[in-house]
Design an enzyme around this catalytic site. Structure first.
Site, short mmCIF file in Angstrom:
data_model
loop_
_atom_site.label_atom_id
_atom_site.label_comp_id
_atom_site.label_asym_id
_atom_site.label_seq_id
_atom_site.Cartn_x
_atom_site.Cartn_y
_atom_site.Cartn_z
N ASP A 1 0.68 -1.18 -0.11
CA ASP A 1 -0.07 0.05 -0.17
C ASP A 1 0.85 1.41 0.00
OD1 ASP A 1 -2.53 -1.26 -0.22
OD2 ASP A 1 -2.88 -1.20 2.17
N TYR B 1 -9.63 0.21 3.67
CA TYR B 1 -8.99 0.35 5.01
C TYR B 1 -8.44 1.63 5.38
CZ TYR B 1 -8.68 -4.18 7.28
OH TYR B 1 -8.89 -5.33 8.04
#
Lengths: 671, 671
Positions: free
Chosen positions: B315, B403
């Site tokens: 990420d 998230y």
């Protein structure tokens, strides 16, 4: 006449609703004292000494029956459990408080002795001051007797085979002088043994003279500090503009989606019972924890030399975690919005004694989130939803001599209970002739760290063991190890070569539930009710999440302190519920021999699948002291939480609305 | 003339003092954009795309020299590091901002591609809506195109041997409809691959139709909730009656005994530099951390099937942990007393873009203690001293699609830095035909948990890796494993049979510093400066303390995502400092092949004893979803701290005076 009787009876009821799990009240302690003093038990001289007085646990089935739909059934009988020491014997007494009758009185003949009371520890500490050999030892060391303070230590058990009837303590002395930090100034080399039942020194040795550390600058009182002062930020205070959210009815607490009962026990300290959490849609409360408390604190020091080897302390069983609880100071020990509770216990002669502010309870906001999300995935929109986390903390602080243990029970709106232990206070140090590490040939021979001139911080452990009688959504629960296991893909069915999957193993007997987390594969530790399933078909449950590295005892299995605390080699045990199995190191911990402890009970290997089960979890610390711990250690914390895991159908907090807040408050101090 | 020059120079200084580590300013971004757009690099068509623009790290020796006693020496040159994508090639450009000149321009020819920028991800997400096969697929599923939202996923690398020049992304689509919680409604079975450099769909498959979960009740917006509302306590707010204790000068922060520099980087997010802590007696600051930031976030899903196997996300390296940072909301994301900082980055065309409130900074009081002690050992006296813990938190929240990662850097007055990561936000779910677990033959085939009707929460991990260039009290440090080892006593020299002692092993080379804590004996992990000793002769140092269970990747070593994140099998690595080694999974993470990563660098096995060393520590979570995580998960936290351990001569907080406080404040909301 009958009416008059009822009127009289009700007029005696306290204004708060009473609960069958309420701790003994001052008037109940007085009733117990009076009932016993007028019984045959007190016909002998000297009079018996009270070692423990507490509520005799009502039968769990009675409590559950009374508290379920049978509110009109009579409460279980109100009984006390008393341990007396009389004529070199240990008496266990069950006393009915309502009828003022002794229900049973038996003499305990097994190994080990009851908790020490304060009065006998104080009396023992005073003995050296009238003991000529001690006065000579002090003179030899050229220290002032007026500056000497003595304190007591349990002696442990080191393999003696014959049964002893002698309750003995060792006495250690310290120098105060300019400082109140006596623990930094041990008077080393003297061994004093006191027989408590006769209150006499029965053994005395002055083996060697070690310099008493000067311990300059170790006074920690604010009034003694001189500039430059230590670092700090600006004060941060908490306010509750809409008032407090907690409702207190006697010992029954309700807050947000929680309700529970908070009791005090002189041995365990805080006892949380009947903790249950609300089901939003049904306003119904669902059980989580029938009863929880700190069962034992095992603190073995790691120095095998003559004056230190025996320091393998069981702070709850020997000294009382509740008895050692301090009066919490408003505005320092607890935030501005705290509520306080008093605790009561019986003194040596059975009189009720009060610990003011033994617990506090407060709503906590530490800047954390209950949940949040920002969504930018929908073209042209940014959605941000944030919920602050407000939780409820129950706090007790126990000071066991030099050490301060802060125990927080934190109830969260997501359904979790977080159990945190924080250590602070003073180290147990040892005098030495060394003033610099350069003088030391082999570091290991210090059995600790050189923290200051002539001062060694001795290596040690802390093992805090929780007793948690789980009743997750009902009486019968199971323990499930959900192990994450690597699966290798060798058939070319995926471009991946591996993934992990979860293999759930349900523990059938106690042998399946003795876990050292350091030697397990990654595992979710689940406590489930297989009789209740979510709509999706998952077993209703909670899981245990660590908030520190798991720690286990490093002593050899045949070492005596390890035999006495056999359970400390594993962090997690699950046992079948048994009313008498409450204290991990046994009911009689002083000079115990490990024959009636958690690890021994577990050897019975009872069935624990779909049974009433008890979780025992140990939070541990290996403590190698560092110079920052001298003369008083900055708080060090560890703990764990039990978090709903398929207990609810979905996140119960999605429907929680945010707090309305406009801007920073205008605050003024009260005049 | 020289005087005039100096006057001119100083007049250009901003009102806040500038610092050589300050992140690029908006005007610097514009200068970079303008300089490049007028260079030969932009002579081609289409114009190059900016993938990364950030401050080129000045040489550490230059920074240390400038900031030591040589304040008058000229600052290091102000340079930017830029990654451009142009003509299917990746260009690395170093540009001198002051002189507006390109210092170097090289084409990167290794494996992997740079970070995606926002604009190309958005453009790719829009492609399906004009792609006939996709429109047919939507029609076949009888869902409304107007309710479809698409998003992008990196494709990973799965063993392809030939080098690719194609930057590709996969597109996944979701249904919104009544809810903004699109992640709960995946449109499964369709694979769409986009070539970013030509911005075209290059592969399309419609493999199977899976019911789209209804996802009723999954909208998490406050405005959409209906009674009964979720549980909460009463609001708790924080106030600072004496004002804030933090001093902010541009990007330089000082608070209590700390000072540090806070920068923003589009890839790393928060960058903390030059953190140093004050020595009370000397007012001198001593270095602790030269630079620290989140280096990578590795999130491998554990489902090997066609539509999921590739979800092994990096990420930070692929999406930018800073680029994904959200604008923090005052009063919800951060407490009342927070200060906010903006962050800037370059858009696809190089224009400066602002993230308002990318960081907040606040003094925190959570009801905890800096230290406390109650002393009852001195006859006739009770002494209680308590110090509240006020700490300073730097916070960033990054939302990577579904998230939310909350990253807190907490500076404590005891000298510790605590690094906490909290997870919240939405799960990545998978559609399924199952509506109850009873229909499932083998649980493992779900590759996750049945959370709601037609909804599986897929098993996955989160590995957050911190880069921490430690400079503890100076440049050269060493890593010491202080292992606790059981010693058995067999010679009868003690009544004890065992104790543990500490054996210190100094790591000589990188091979000695690759640690999976789960397979180590209990060890204090120390970072020391052997060139500086305390008065007692101990090495000055810090140690690492865990605030969660250590977690490591469970993928097999030969699995491609594991090769790309080789470091994730160990929590702790120490490497020799090398300016180019910043990103644990490599500078070019998209489609990387693991050839330029932390574990590869460590294989060089450089000497790390008494050298400039970098600590890499990974906070991990194995996440088996539970129903409570649906539709949005309650925050789950883990982390660690670095705590002074023989860094100070004694507890620096003993001389800290308590806060003066009289009673509860009277507060009113501002009108």
């Amino acid at each position: 006449m009958l009416l008059l009787f009822f009127l009289l009876l009700t007029s005696f009821l306290p204004c708060n609703t009473s609960h069958p799990l309420d701790p003994l009240t001052p008037s109940e302690f007085s009733t117990i004292q009076h009932t016993l003093k007028t019984s045959h038990l007190f016909s002998s001289s000297p009079p018996p000494s009270f070692q423990y007085v507490g509520l005799a646990d009502p039968d769990k089935t009675d409590i559950l029956y009374t508290l379920s739909d049978h509110h009109n059934s009579p409460p279980p009988p109100r009984r006390a459990f008393i341990i007396l020491r009389s004529g070199h014997k240990t008496h266990e007494v069950i006393l009915d408080i309502t009828t003022k009758t002794i229900v049973s009185n038996t003499v305990y003949t097994g190994f080990g002795f009851p908790m020490f009371n304060f009065e006998e520890q104080t009396a023992a500490s005073n003995l050296p001051f009238n003991y000529t050999p001690f006065l000579k030892s002090i003179k030899k060391r050229r220290i002032k007797l007026s500056e000497v303070v003595c304190t007591t230590f349990s002696v442990g058990w080191f393999g003696e085979v014959e049964k002893t009837t002698k309750r003995v303590l060792k006495i250690l002395c310290f120098l105060t002088g300019d400082t109140v930090n006596l623990y930094m100034r041990p008077v080393e080399g003297i061994t004093i043994v006191v027989d408590l039942d006769v209150m006499e020194i029965v053994d005395y040795k002055d083996r060697l003279v070690v310099p008493v550390p000067v311990a300059g600058g170790t006074d920690y009182r604010s009034s003694k500090q001189r500039p430059p002062f230590g670092p700090r930020g600006k004060p941060v205070e908490v306010v509750q503009p809409e008032g407090k959210g907690v409702a207190i009815d006697g010992h029954s607490i309700s807050w947000a989606n929680w309700k529970f009962h908070l009791g005090f026990d002189v041995r365990a300290g805080a006892v949380i019972s009947l903790a249950s959490v609300q089901e939003l849609e049904h306003t119904m409360y669902r059980q989580v924890l029938y009863k929880g408390f700190v069962s034992e604190l095992f603190v073995p020091y790691q120095d095998p030399t003559e004056e230190w080897y025996y320091k393998t302390l069981f702070d709850a069983g020997e000294l009382g975690f509740g008895l050692s609880a301090v009066s919490l100071q408003p505005l320092t020990d607890c935030p501005e919005n705290a509520e306080f509770f008093d605790g009561y216990y019986a003194s040596q002669d059975g009189s009720p004694m009060k610990i003011k502010n033994v617990f506090c309870l407060f709503e906590k906001y530490s800047g954390d989130f209950a949940w949040r999300h920002t969504e930018i995935g929908i073209p042209g929109r940014v959605i941000t939803e944030v919920r602050r986390e407000i939780s409820l903390v129950v706090r007790m602080v126990s000071t066991i001599g030099n050490y301060d243990y802060i125990v927080d029970w934190e109830f969260k709106t997501n359904g979790a209970i977080k159990f945190m232990v924080s250590l602070s206070g003073l180290l147990e140090v040892k005098g030495t002739s060394y003033t610099n590490l350069g003088q030391v040939e082999k570091d290991e021979d210090l059995y600790g760290s050189l923290l200051a001139k002539n001062t060694i911080g001795v290596n040690h452990d802390h093992f805090i063991t929780y007793y948690l009688d789980l009743d997750i959504d009902g009486y019968n629960n199971s323990f499930v190890k959900a192990k994450m296991k690597t699966v290798k893909i060798t058939d070319g069915s995926s471009l991946r070569k591996s993934y992990w999957t979860v293999i759930k193993e349900i523990a059938k007997t106690e042998a399946d539930a003795r876990i050292n987390l350091n030697s397990e594969p990654p595992t979710d530790l689940l406590f489930v009710n297989t009789n209740k399933k979510t709509k999706m078909g998952n077993n209703v449950g909670y899981r245990l999440i660590n908030h520190g590295a798991p720690v286990a005892s490093l002593l050899s299995d045949d070492d005596y302190p390890q035999i006495r605390a056999g359970y400390s080699k594993k962090q997690l045990w699950v046992t079948a519920y048994n009313k008498s199995e409450k204290w991990a190191a046994g009911l009689y911990t002083d000079q115990s021999r490990g024959d009636n402890t958690l690890s021994v009970w577990s050897e019975r290997n009872r069935v624990i699948k779909n049974k009433d089960i008890v979780l025992w979890y140990t939070v541990g610390f290996h403590h190698t002291p560092y110079q920052e711990d001298f003369p008083l250690m900055p708080t060090l914390s560890s703990g764990f939480e039990l978090r709903p895991s398929n207990f609810f159908e979905s996140n119960p907090l999605i429907k929680t609305r945010p707090f309305k807040r406009t801007e920073w408050l205008n605050c003024t101090h009260n005049p």
